[in-house]
Design a protein around this motif. Structure first.
Motif, PDB file in Angstrom:
ATOM      1  N   ASN A  90       0.823  -1.206   0.000  1.00 44.77           N
ATOM      2  CA  ASN A  90       0.000   0.000   0.000  1.00 44.77           C
ATOM      3  C   ASN A  90       0.858   1.257   0.000  1.00 44.77           C
ATOM      4  OD1 ASN A  90      -2.115  -1.798   0.181  1.00 44.77           O
ATOM      5  ND2 ASN A  90      -2.428  -1.485   2.385  1.00 44.77           N
ATOM      6  N   THR A  91       1.924   1.249   0.782  1.00 42.54           N
ATOM      7  CA  THR A  91       2.805   2.418   0.852  1.00 42.54           C
ATOM      8  C   THR A  91       3.461   2.683  -0.488  1.00 42.54           C
ATOM      9  OG1 THR A  91       3.259   1.987   3.191  1.00 42.54           O
ATOM     10  CG2 THR A  91       4.798   3.412   2.030  1.00 42.54           C
ATOM     11  N   PHE A  94       0.708   4.038  -2.865  1.00 39.56           N
ATOM     12  CA  PHE A  94       0.263   5.348  -2.384  1.00 39.56           C
ATOM     13  C   PHE A  94       1.314   6.409  -2.688  1.00 39.56           C
ATOM     14  CE2 PHE A  94       0.214   8.627   0.892  1.00 39.56           C
ATOM     15  CZ  PHE A  94      -1.097   9.066   0.833  1.00 39.56           C
ATOM     16  N   TYR A 166     -13.357   3.765  -0.479  1.00 37.01           N
ATOM     17  CA  TYR A 166     -12.334   3.189   0.403  1.00 37.01           C
ATOM     18  C   TYR A 166     -12.751   1.860   1.041  1.00 37.01           C
ATOM     19  CZ  TYR A 166     -15.224   5.771   3.766  1.00 37.01           C
ATOM     20  OH  TYR A 166     -16.277   6.275   4.499  1.00 37.01           O
ATOM     21  N   LEU A 188      -7.279   2.535  -2.419  1.00 43.36           N
ATOM     22  CA  LEU A 188      -6.258   3.569  -2.228  1.00 43.36           C
ATOM     23  C   LEU A 188      -6.561   4.837  -3.012  1.00 43.36           C
ATOM     24  CD1 LEU A 188      -2.711   1.931  -2.127  1.00 43.36           C
ATOM     25  CD2 LEU A 188      -3.932   3.093  -0.296  1.00 43.36           C
ATOM     26  N   VAL A 192      -5.700   8.570  -1.766  1.00 42.84           N
ATOM     27  CA  VAL A 192      -4.803   9.409  -2.564  1.00 42.84           C
ATOM     28  C   VAL A 192      -5.512  10.705  -2.960  1.00 42.84           C
ATOM     29  CG1 VAL A 192      -3.606   9.583  -4.785  1.00 42.84           C
ATOM     30  CG2 VAL A 192      -3.415   7.496  -3.422  1.00 42.84           C
ATOM     31  N   SER A 256       4.453  10.814   2.570  1.00 47.52           N
ATOM     32  CA  SER A 256       3.732   9.584   2.226  1.00 47.52           C
ATOM     33  C   SER A 256       4.285   8.371   2.953  1.00 47.52           C
ATOM     34  CB  SER A 256       3.793   9.356   0.711  1.00 47.52           C
ATOM     35  OG  SER A 256       5.119   9.108   0.290  1.00 47.52           O
ATOM     36  N   ILE A 263      -4.868   8.397   7.149  1.00 44.07           N
ATOM     37  CA  ILE A 263      -5.379   7.029   7.025  1.00 44.07           C
ATOM     38  C   ILE A 263      -6.195   6.654   8.260  1.00 44.07           C
ATOM     39  CG2 ILE A 263      -4.757   4.619   6.648  1.00 44.07           C
ATOM     40  CD1 ILE A 263      -3.981   6.339   4.318  1.00 44.07           C
ATOM     41  N   THR A 275      -6.128  -0.466   2.928  1.00 44.17           N
ATOM     42  CA  THR A 275      -5.680   0.926   3.092  1.00 44.17           C
ATOM     43  C   THR A 275      -4.737   1.072   4.288  1.00 44.17           C
ATOM     44  OG1 THR A 275      -7.646   1.447   4.418  1.00 44.17           O
ATOM     45  CG2 THR A 275      -7.765   1.897   2.056  1.00 44.17           C
TER      46      THR A 275
END
Length: 322
Positions: A90-91, A94, A166, A188, A192, A256, A263, A275
């Motif tokens: 996810n990171t 994102f 989401y 995501l 974002v 980020s 989040i 997420t």
């Protein structure tokens, strides 16, 4: 008796001696002002980083402190953990989407405002306004706007469209990787969108300042050579803005990679951790699960990922100054 004649001191020597005394006093004053800040940073920044690193290699995963050495056991556990693998996925996505959209939107809006349009100050304030909000406020507002049963979906319902936003658990172009399905989580996009809405104003301000700093003579010379406006921006303006782009990338990557509040306020970990991010996992592991060593290991990994971006930038900046 012989009289001892005193050797006269040259005026220049006296002036140099006075300057040295003044310089020494200035140094002591500067050190006196800087010393408290230096000690506070040493204790509350680097000292706590060191303590976190020490806890991350201990066995303290309960309410009872246990500082026995566990080596890399906590790190190995995380990289084999389904949730942490999902967090890394996810990171990654994102960060790519967030940085890319912030840069593109910042450049386009800066070019638009650089055209000296009417009401420029009004538009500038509108675009800058989200930066005055915290990520918590942004998360709560966008959670309501993109709620599948309320917000914008009430309007889209008239057209037969009902996005899950989401709450969507689909993984786009996914394939098996480790314990997870590696691909772009559809959920995501909502996160974002909220992050880009808030931080585009920063990118806009940077690029607008860069555009206003480019001499009009450069553009006029290119026009006289027959270059179109598109060519001027592509061949001249954008290359001149490259240092600003690098700065925006570094700052947005820093945000980020350690994102937490947006989040946590907007979605939490999400269904099937679509997420979730390391910051949320660290908070829940440490302060809800009382697994302090695992939480410290997550914090160190986050620190290292941020350092991958920040340290080379600082080194290159230092070389440039030298």
């Amino acid at each position: 008796m012989e009289t001892v004649k005193e050797t006269p001191i040259a005026p220049s020597v006296k002036v140099q001696s006075a300057k040295k005394r003044k310089l020494s006093a200035d140094h002591l004053t500067a050190i006196g002002f800087l010393l408290p800040s230096f000690l506070l940073i040493l204790i509350f920044v680097y000292g706590f980083i060191g303590w976190t690193g020490y806890v991350s290699v201990s066995s303290w995963n309960s309410l009872v402190p246990d500082f026995s050495f566990a080596g890399l056991e906590n790190y190995l556990f995380l990289f084999q953990d389904f949730r942490f693998q999902a967090d890394l996925r996810n990171t990654l996505f994102f960060t790519i989407l967030f940085i890319g959209l912030v840069i593109v939107m910042g450049i386009l809006l800066a070019i638009l405002l650089d055209q000296k349009i009417k009401g420029e100050s009004i538009f500038r304030n509108i675009f800058f306004f989200p930066m005055a909000l915290s990520f918590v406020v942004t998360g709560v507002v966008w959670q309501w706007i993109l709620n599948p049963s309320t917000g914008v979906n009430l309007f889209l319902k008239n057209f037969g469209i009902q996005p899950k936003w989401y709450t969507d658990t689909n993984i786009l172009a996914g394939f098996k990787w480790g314990s997870i399905e590696f691909g772009l989580p559809a959920a995501l996009f909502a996160v974002v969108l909220a992050a880009v809405w808030q931080m585009t104003g920063f990118s806009l301000a940077m690029y607008l300042a860069g555009l206003r700093g480019i001499s009009e003579e450069v553009r006029e010379a290119a026009r006289m050579d027959g270059a179109s406006e598109f060519t001027i921006y592509r061949k001249i303006i954008l290359p001149l803005l490259r240092p600003i782009t690098v700065s925006v990338i570094i700052i947005m990557a820093h945000i980020s990679l350690k994102i937490f509040d947006l989040i946590y306020a907007m979605t939490g970990p999400g269904a099937n951790f679509v997420t979730d991010v390391p910051g949320v996992y660290m908070f829940e592991t440490t302060f809800r699960g009382n697994m302090y060593a695992n939480g410290a290991a997550i914090a160190i990994i986050m620190l290292l990922t941020v350092a991958i971006f920040i340290v080379p930038y600082l080194i290159s900046s230092r070389k440039g100054e030298t």
